[in-house]
Design a protein around this motif. Structure first.
Motif, short mmCIF file in Angstrom:
data_model
loop_
_atom_site.label_atom_id
_atom_site.label_comp_id
_atom_site.label_asym_id
_atom_site.label_seq_id
_atom_site.Cartn_x
_atom_site.Cartn_y
_atom_site.Cartn_z
N SER A 28 18.06 -3.48 1.90
CA SER A 28 17.56 -2.39 1.06
C SER A 28 17.10 -1.25 1.96
N PRO A 29 17.04 -0.03 1.39
CA PRO A 29 16.56 1.10 2.20
C PRO A 29 15.05 0.99 2.46
N VAL A 30 14.71 0.54 3.64
CA VAL A 30 13.31 0.37 4.04
C VAL A 30 13.02 1.31 5.19
N ARG A 31 11.85 1.93 5.14
CA ARG A 31 11.40 2.77 6.23
C ARG A 31 10.01 2.29 6.61
N ALA A 32 9.72 2.30 7.91
CA ALA A 32 8.43 1.76 8.36
C ALA A 32 7.96 2.49 9.62
N PRO A 41 0.83 -1.22 0.00
CA PRO A 41 0.00 0.00 0.00
C PRO A 41 0.86 1.26 0.00
N GLY A 42 0.36 2.29 -0.67
CA GLY A 42 1.07 3.57 -0.69
C GLY A 42 0.99 4.26 0.67
N LEU A 43 1.81 5.25 0.85
CA LEU A 43 1.82 6.01 2.10
C LEU A 43 0.70 7.05 2.08
N PRO A 44 0.14 7.35 3.26
CA PRO A 44 -0.79 8.48 3.32
C PRO A 44 -0.01 9.77 3.03
N PRO A 45 -0.68 10.78 2.51
CA PRO A 45 0.02 12.03 2.13
C PRO A 45 0.92 12.60 3.23
N ARG A 46 0.49 12.51 4.50
CA ARG A 46 1.30 13.11 5.58
C ARG A 46 2.67 12.44 5.71
N TYR A 47 2.79 11.18 5.30
CA TYR A 47 4.09 10.51 5.34
C TYR A 47 4.81 10.62 4.00
N GLU A 48 4.05 10.68 2.93
CA GLU A 48 4.65 10.79 1.60
C GLU A 48 5.50 12.05 1.50
N SER A 49 5.01 13.14 2.10
CA SER A 49 5.74 14.40 2.02
C SER A 49 6.79 14.54 3.12
N ALA A 50 6.82 13.59 4.06
CA ALA A 50 7.81 13.64 5.15
C ALA A 50 8.28 12.23 5.49
N PRO A 51 9.01 11.59 4.56
CA PRO A 51 9.42 10.20 4.79
C PRO A 51 10.29 10.02 6.03
N GLY A 52 10.87 11.10 6.54
CA GLY A 52 11.68 11.02 7.76
C GLY A 52 10.86 10.64 8.98
N LEU A 53 9.53 10.75 8.89
CA LEU A 53 8.67 10.32 9.99
C LEU A 53 8.67 8.80 10.13
N LEU A 54 9.05 8.11 9.05
CA LEU A 54 9.14 6.65 9.09
C LEU A 54 10.56 6.27 9.52
N GLU A 55 10.65 5.22 10.31
CA GLU A 55 11.94 4.80 10.86
C GLU A 55 12.68 3.89 9.89
N ALA A 56 13.98 4.12 9.73
CA ALA A 56 14.79 3.24 8.89
C ALA A 56 14.90 1.87 9.55
N VAL A 57 14.80 0.83 8.73
CA VAL A 57 14.92 -0.54 9.23
C VAL A 57 16.32 -1.02 8.87
N GLU A 58 17.23 -0.91 9.85
CA GLU A 58 18.64 -1.20 9.61
C GLU A 58 18.91 -2.66 9.24
N GLU A 59 18.04 -3.58 9.70
CA GLU A 59 18.26 -5.00 9.42
C GLU A 59 18.07 -5.35 7.94
N CYS A 60 17.38 -4.47 7.21
CA CYS A 60 17.12 -4.74 5.79
C CYS A 60 18.32 -4.34 4.95
N THR A 111 7.92 1.73 3.25
CA THR A 111 8.42 1.99 1.90
C THR A 111 9.58 1.03 1.65
N ALA A 112 9.66 0.55 0.44
CA ALA A 112 10.77 -0.31 0.02
C ALA A 112 10.91 -0.13 -1.49
N PRO A 113 12.14 -0.11 -1.99
CA PRO A 113 12.33 0.15 -3.41
C PRO A 113 11.76 -0.97 -4.30
N GLN A 114 11.29 -0.57 -5.48
CA GLN A 114 10.77 -1.54 -6.46
C GLN A 114 11.82 -2.60 -6.80
#
Length: 145
Positions: free
Chosen positions: A58-62, A37-56, A76-79
């Motif tokens: 790939s660059p994943v934020r959740a 699923p896509g991010l809600p607009p409030r997170y889409e415009s501020a991806p820093g609100l999502l936490e980086a998942v260091e164990e991945c 978020t995770a890259p295609q």
């Protein structure tokens, strides 16, 4: 572990994987990757609100957000990282809509329960476990606030 201890959404996902031959499970994971699923607009415009998942790898934020007593899990995770994206999608679809307690009760080894231990590397499974661990911690922090 029996499906009875899993919330219905995750039990259903687990059953979908286990109903397939091992070689077909990777294909199902790729299907999930296309359904993140896509991010809600409030997170889409501020991806820093999502936490980086260091164990991945790939660059994943959740982020798991508690609204009332309902959890919404965003990621978020890259295609170009379909395995990781598939895991993020499984959690987004499986955790969203659950109560905070249901999320906290999800077994930490859920990533090992869907029958992919021979199809994907332990490092990738560790990434999914990292996403789940973060979701639970974020839920606990919001309940405590």
């Amino acid at each position: 572990m029996s499906d009875a201890t899993l919330p219905p959404s995750l039990a259903e996902i687990r059953e979908e994987f286990l109903a397939l031959a091992e070689r077909d499970r990777l294909q199902l994971l790729l299907e999930f990757s296309r359904e993140l699923p896509g991010l809600p607009p409030r997170y889409e415009s501020a991806p820093g609100l999502l936490e980086a998942v260091e164990e991945c790898q790939s660059p994943v934020r959740a982020f798991a957000e508690v609204d009332g007593d309902v959890v919404h899990f965003y990621a978020t995770a890259p295609q170009e990282a379909p395995t990781t994206r598939g895991f993020a999608s499984i959690l987004a679809q499986g955790l969203s809509g659950l109560s905070a307690q249901q999320v906290l009760d999800v077994p930490d080894d859920f990533p090992l329960m869907i029958g992919l231990t021979r199809a994907v590397s332990p490092l990738r499974l560790n990434g999914m476990a990292g996403m789940l661990t973060r979701a639970k911690r974020q839920v606990r922090e919001q309940l405590a606030a």
